[in-house]
Design an enzyme around this catalytic site. Structure first.
Site, PDB file in Angstrom:
ATOM      1  N   SER A  78      -8.602   2.831   2.266  1.00 18.69           N
ATOM      2  CA  SER A  78      -9.758   3.122   1.414  1.00 18.69           C
ATOM      3  C   SER A  78     -11.027   2.462   1.952  1.00 18.69           C
ATOM      4  O   SER A  78     -10.976   1.442   2.638  1.00 18.69           O
ATOM      5  CB  SER A  78      -9.510   2.612  -0.008  1.00 18.69           C
ATOM      6  OG  SER A  78      -8.356   3.204  -0.547  1.00 18.69           O
TER       7      SER A  78
HETATM    8  N1  SAH Z   1      -4.792   1.324  -0.853  1.00 18.55           N
HETATM    9  C1  SAH Z   1      -4.424   2.014   0.351  1.00 18.55           C
HETATM   10  C2  SAH Z   1      -4.714   3.475   0.148  1.00 18.55           C
HETATM   11  C3  SAH Z   1      -3.835   4.315   0.944  1.00 18.55           C
HETATM   12  S1  SAH Z   1      -4.073   6.045   0.687  1.00 18.55           S
HETATM   13  C4  SAH Z   1      -5.215   1.474   1.522  1.00 18.55           C
HETATM   14  O1  SAH Z   1      -6.390   1.126   1.327  1.00 18.55           O
HETATM   15  O2  SAH Z   1      -4.693   1.433   2.622  1.00 18.55           O
HETATM   16  C5  SAH Z   1      -2.962   6.348  -0.652  1.00 18.55           C
HETATM   17  C6  SAH Z   1      -1.530   5.974  -0.427  1.00 18.55           C
HETATM   18  O3  SAH Z   1      -0.803   6.403  -1.582  1.00 18.55           O
HETATM   19  C7  SAH Z   1      -0.861   6.642   0.771  1.00 18.55           C
HETATM   20  O4  SAH Z   1      -0.277   5.652   1.576  1.00 18.55           O
HETATM   21  C8  SAH Z   1       0.171   7.565   0.145  1.00 18.55           C
HETATM   22  O5  SAH Z   1       1.328   7.710   0.923  1.00 18.55           O
HETATM   23  C9  SAH Z   1       0.459   6.854  -1.158  1.00 18.55           C
HETATM   24  N2  SAH Z   1       1.023   7.683  -2.224  1.00 18.55           N
HETATM   25  C10 SAH Z   1       0.717   8.953  -2.566  1.00 18.55           C
HETATM   26  N3  SAH Z   1       1.461   9.361  -3.605  1.00 18.55           N
HETATM   27  C11 SAH Z   1       2.269   8.319  -3.934  1.00 18.55           C
HETATM   28  C12 SAH Z   1       3.273   8.109  -4.914  1.00 18.55           C
HETATM   29  N4  SAH Z   1       3.616   9.051  -5.796  1.00 18.55           N
HETATM   30  N5  SAH Z   1       3.898   6.912  -4.948  1.00 18.55           N
HETATM   31  C13 SAH Z   1       3.583   5.930  -4.077  1.00 18.55           C
HETATM   32  N6  SAH Z   1       2.643   6.059  -3.131  1.00 18.55           N
HETATM   33  C14 SAH Z   1       1.999   7.239  -3.046  1.00 18.55           C
END
Ligand code: SAH
Length: 228
Positions: A78
């Site tokens: 993010s």
């Molecule tokens: N906070 C993280 C954001 C990653 S993007 C950062 O800054 O690195 C969002 C993440 O949510 C991805 O890694 C994706 O695989 C995960 N995601 C999507 N749907 C999900 C779910 N149902 N349960 C767990 N993780 C999920």
């Protein structure tokens, strides 16, 4: 008061050079502050976290720009402003002792939370991303985090209720199972909606039920079902 990890996080600050130097990081913090992030505590934590270690080496020189970056598997780390805004929004309402994070991704938001609360429970559906995040946070000696490979929309019943819940992928609407795992008085911050139409919302569990507040418009990857 910051949790114990801040001491451990102090060392990597000085090790960066060039695009990961102290001055480069300070510019990002100034930018977040200019953009309206007021929580000194959040700014302080982000000043000390080595974001360049949460992206591929090839992207390290861009780690202190205020932008989202690819982390593989079609996912992104993010934007720093969004991380700061969501953390501030979660803490504005109450001081959580335990936080459930859905969407570990790179682990950067996890690290911010783990620097501020006693324990973070982080769920990620993509095994490969989870393992990488676990390694990074382990090498930064952040030990107050429990990880789970699973569908975060189901929360983490075993450790519920949570005083804070942060979701970093967007569901179409607030998942009921997550709301149910929020402790009374607790707050949950998440993007809700599809495509470019998402809103950042804060859901607070009061004595008489849930209250929802819209904080901003945002752009996140979708919350997907099942695991990968
Ligand atoms: N906070 C993280 C954001 C990653 S993007 C950062 O800054 O690195 C969002 C993440 O949510 C991805 O890694 C994706 O695989 C995960 N995601 C999507 N749907 C999900 C779910 N149902 N349960 C767990 N993780 C999920």
């Amino acid at each position: 008061m910051l949790a114990g990890n801040m001491q451990l996080m102090a060392d990597p600050v000085d090790s960066g050079i060039g695009m990961t130097s102290r001055r480069t990081r300070e510019r990002l913090i100034q930018r977040l502050s200019d953009a309206g992030i007021q929580s000194q505590e959040v700014l302080q934590v982000m000043r000390h976290l080595p974001r360049h270690l949460f992206v591929d080496e090839a992207l390290a020189s861009r780690a202190y720009e205020d932008s989202a970056l690819p982390i593989g598997r079609g996912q992104t780390i993010s934007q720093p402003y969004t991380v700061a805004l969501m953390t501030q929004a979660l803490f504005e309402h109450c001081r959580p002792d335990t936080v459930l994070e859905v969407g570990t991704g790179s682990g950067f938001q996890t690290a911010v939370l783990a620097s501020l609360v006693r324990r973070v429970y982080s769920v990620e559906r993509v095994c490969e991303l989870l393992e990488r995040a676990q390694q990074r946070l382990g090498s930064l000696k952040m030990r107050n985090i429990r990880f789970r490979h699973g569908d975060g929309a189901e929360g983490w019943r075993e450790y519920a209720p949570f005083q804070g819940i942060m979701v970093t992928a967007a569901p179409r609407g607030v998942p009921r199972m997550l709301a149910e795992q929020l402790a009374p008085g607790g707050a949950m911050v998440m993007p809700v909606g599809e495509g470019g139409q998402q809103m950042l919302v804060r859901v607070v569990r009061g004595a008489d039920g849930f209250e929802q507040e819209i904080l901003d418009s945002v752009s996140f990857v979708p919350l997907l079902t099942g695991v990968a």
